[in-house]
Design a protein around this motif. Structure first.
Motif, short mmCIF file in Angstrom:
data_model
loop_
_atom_site.label_atom_id
_atom_site.label_comp_id
_atom_site.label_asym_id
_atom_site.label_seq_id
_atom_site.Cartn_x
_atom_site.Cartn_y
_atom_site.Cartn_z
N SER A 90 34.69 45.34 41.08
CA SER A 90 35.72 45.06 40.08
C SER A 90 35.97 46.26 39.19
O SER A 90 37.12 46.59 38.87
N ALA A 93 39.41 41.88 34.08
CA ALA A 93 39.20 40.42 34.07
C ALA A 93 39.92 39.76 35.24
O ALA A 93 39.37 38.88 35.92
N THR A 94 41.15 40.19 35.50
CA THR A 94 41.93 39.61 36.60
C THR A 94 41.27 39.88 37.95
O THR A 94 41.10 38.98 38.78
N LEU A 150 40.76 46.08 30.26
CA LEU A 150 40.10 44.78 30.20
C LEU A 150 40.93 43.70 30.88
O LEU A 150 40.38 42.83 31.58
N ILE A 151 42.25 43.74 30.69
CA ILE A 151 43.11 42.75 31.34
C ILE A 151 43.03 42.90 32.86
O ILE A 151 42.88 41.91 33.60
N PHE A 207 38.14 40.73 38.53
CA PHE A 207 36.82 40.10 38.60
C PHE A 207 36.93 38.63 38.99
O PHE A 207 36.17 38.15 39.84
N VAL A 208 37.87 37.92 38.38
CA VAL A 208 38.03 36.49 38.68
C VAL A 208 38.45 36.30 40.14
O VAL A 208 37.92 35.42 40.85
#
Length: 490
Positions: free
Chosen positions: A68, A17-18, A13-14, A20-21
């Motif tokens: 992602s 999320a990184t 998840l970390i 994806f952003v």
């Protein structure tokens, strides 16, 4: 949930999320670049620009989300393999499938969310995006006109020296070229000292009120010799009003296909209803045209029928194979001429109807592709995970080096096949179903193969298959040289 599942899920998840952003930010910059002509130099405040970008963001998700997931999977499992954490898991009796179980459940949930996002949020955002662009032109009509250069607005090219007023609706030094219907160039020029743009949210008509100006129009005489004199008409005015249809402002769109087609603004239920209506309309038109063309091919020549009936009554026998032999030369010529004209007319009618039916079929294909796309994005998330996770375990490299290369290559392949398939299906080259799912069909075997090889601890490429024959060849050449050398010494 066990400690291992929590650890893997947190790590993924970390990373996800990184990634994806970062990717979302990159694609937002691409969107700004695509629409820079509509945003730059239009006197738009920061609030309108942010709102403009917010409505355009959801369309980016179908591109960013699968990429992602792919990159995050490769990086996560690559790091685990590189740091020998997989080796520790396997020594404890934990297989790759067991390690992927919690993440697989998360990807399934994410795929379902992606489907509902594509089915509900994206159509709503597309609708708001298109209408917002139209509303910008109504609220700030001066955005369509840039100072010091000609701006294409509907049927007019407008240039102003200066804009003023709260919304830039006060204009000074106005020059207008009215577009000609044919290709002879502009025949009408309007010049005015100043003017004002007047618009209303309730109306799609933009009024341009001109003050103190002149109206020039070139005249084309019927006599060719008189044209060399270049005559024109000139009139002056104190006040002159031009009405401009605001719908013309969207014609300069860089993404015209998405603006003019409504299929991206529909949900699955709405698409199914629309496709059913379009198919019924298509079949009805084909049946109607078939009946019409059949009636037009029947010979309805009174003289021909009368002569044929007389021959049948008189001789009581069927018509001869050469029916024209029943007529004299003048009648033959008349009948052949009529038949030739009918054939030409029917040929033109068929060509025109064929073009119309192709356009209708293309519209149906577009709606079908929009329907299948909502399911493709959900499956793409699932597929990319089962490509990325095993691939990361095989290459045993984390970070942003090798994983990015593999992710970009796979995603470019996916995107290229997807674009090619949809374009080909749009032109009726293949079925819309195959066009929409072509990329998934091509890459699914890769996901299965990588999962199998990673599960069985097989490398990405079995180098022994390539190197073994080469080694044997080298050994054979070396042995022959040694044998020749030994014979020479003797």
């Amino acid at each position: 949930m066990k400690i291992l599942d929590k650890y893997l899920l947190k790590t993924f998840l970390i990373t996800f999320a990184t990634v994806f952003v970062i990717l979302f930010f990159i694609f937002i910059l691409q969107t700004i670049w695509l629409f820079i002509a509509e945003l730059a130099g239009k006197d738009l405040d920061i609030g309108l620009i942010i709102k403009f970008l917010l409505f355009s963001m959801p369309r980016i998700i179908p591109l960013v989300l699968p990429l992602s997931i792919l990159l995050a999977s490769i990086m996560t499992f690559g790091n685990l393999a590189e740091n020998y954490e997989f080796a520790a898991m396997k020594s404890s009796g934990i297989s790759l499938q067991r390690a992927m179980r919690s993440l697989t459940l998360f990807i399934v949930v994410l795929s379902i969310v992606a489907f509902f996002f594509a089915n509900n949020v994206i159509p709503f955002a597309e609708y708001k995006f298109i209408n917002f662009r139209k509303n910008i032109a109504q609220l700030k009509p001066a955005m369509a006109i840039t100072e010091g250069q000609f701006s294409d607005v509907g049927f007019y090219n407008i240039k102003v020296n200066k804009k003023s007023g709260e919304n830039g609706n006060k204009l000074d030094g106005i020059t207008i070229h009215k577009k000609a219907v044919n290709s002879d160039g502009s025949k009408t020029v309007i010049k005015a000292k100043n003017g004002e743009l007047i618009s209303s949210e309730q109306s799609s008509i933009l009024q341009l009120v001109l003050n103190n100006g002149n109206y020039y129009e070139d005249i084309t005489p019927k006599n060719y010799n008189d044209r060399k004199k270049f005559p024109f008409a000139k009139s002056s005015f104190k006040k002159y009003t031009i009405n401009i249809d605001l719908s013309q402002l969207n014609n300069t769109d860089v993404d015209e296909e998405k603006v003019t087609n409504s299929n991206n603004m529909l949900t699955v239920n709405e698409l199914n209803y629309t496709i059913d209506s379009l198919n019924n309309n298509y079949k009805t038109e084909i049946d109607s045209y078939s009946e019409n063309i059949n009636l037009r091919t029947i010979i309805e020549n009174k003289t021909f029928n009368e002569v044929a009936d007389k021959e049948l009554i008189k001789k009581r026998k069927p018509l001869p194979s050469d029916i024209l032999s029943l007529f004299d030369k003048n009648k033959k010529s008349e009948i052949l001429k009529t038949a030739s004209n009918n054939l030409s007319s029917i040929g033109y009618s068929i060509d025109g109807s064929s073009t119309n039916l192709k356009a209708k079929q293309k519209n149906i294909n577009g709606h079908l592709l929009a329907l299948y796309d909502k399911f493709v994005i959900a499956y793409a998330c699932f597929m990319m995970f089962f490509i990325g996770a095993p691939l990361g375990a095989i290459i045993r490299k984390g970070g942003l080096g090798l994983p990015i290369i593999f992710a970009v290559l796979i995603f470019i392949t996916f995107h290229f096949i997807n674009t090619f398939g949809k374009r080909f299906a749009q032109e009726n080259g293949i079925t819309p179903f195959l066009g929409a799912w072509m990329s998934s069909i091509v890459l699914t075997p890769l996901a299965i193969l990588l999962t199998y090889r990673a599960t069985n601890d097989i490398g990405l490429i079995n180098m022994d298959v390539i190197l073994a024959p080469i080694q044997k060849l080298i050994q054979k050449i070396t042995a022959n040289k040694k044998k020749i050398a030994d014979n020479g010494h003797r």
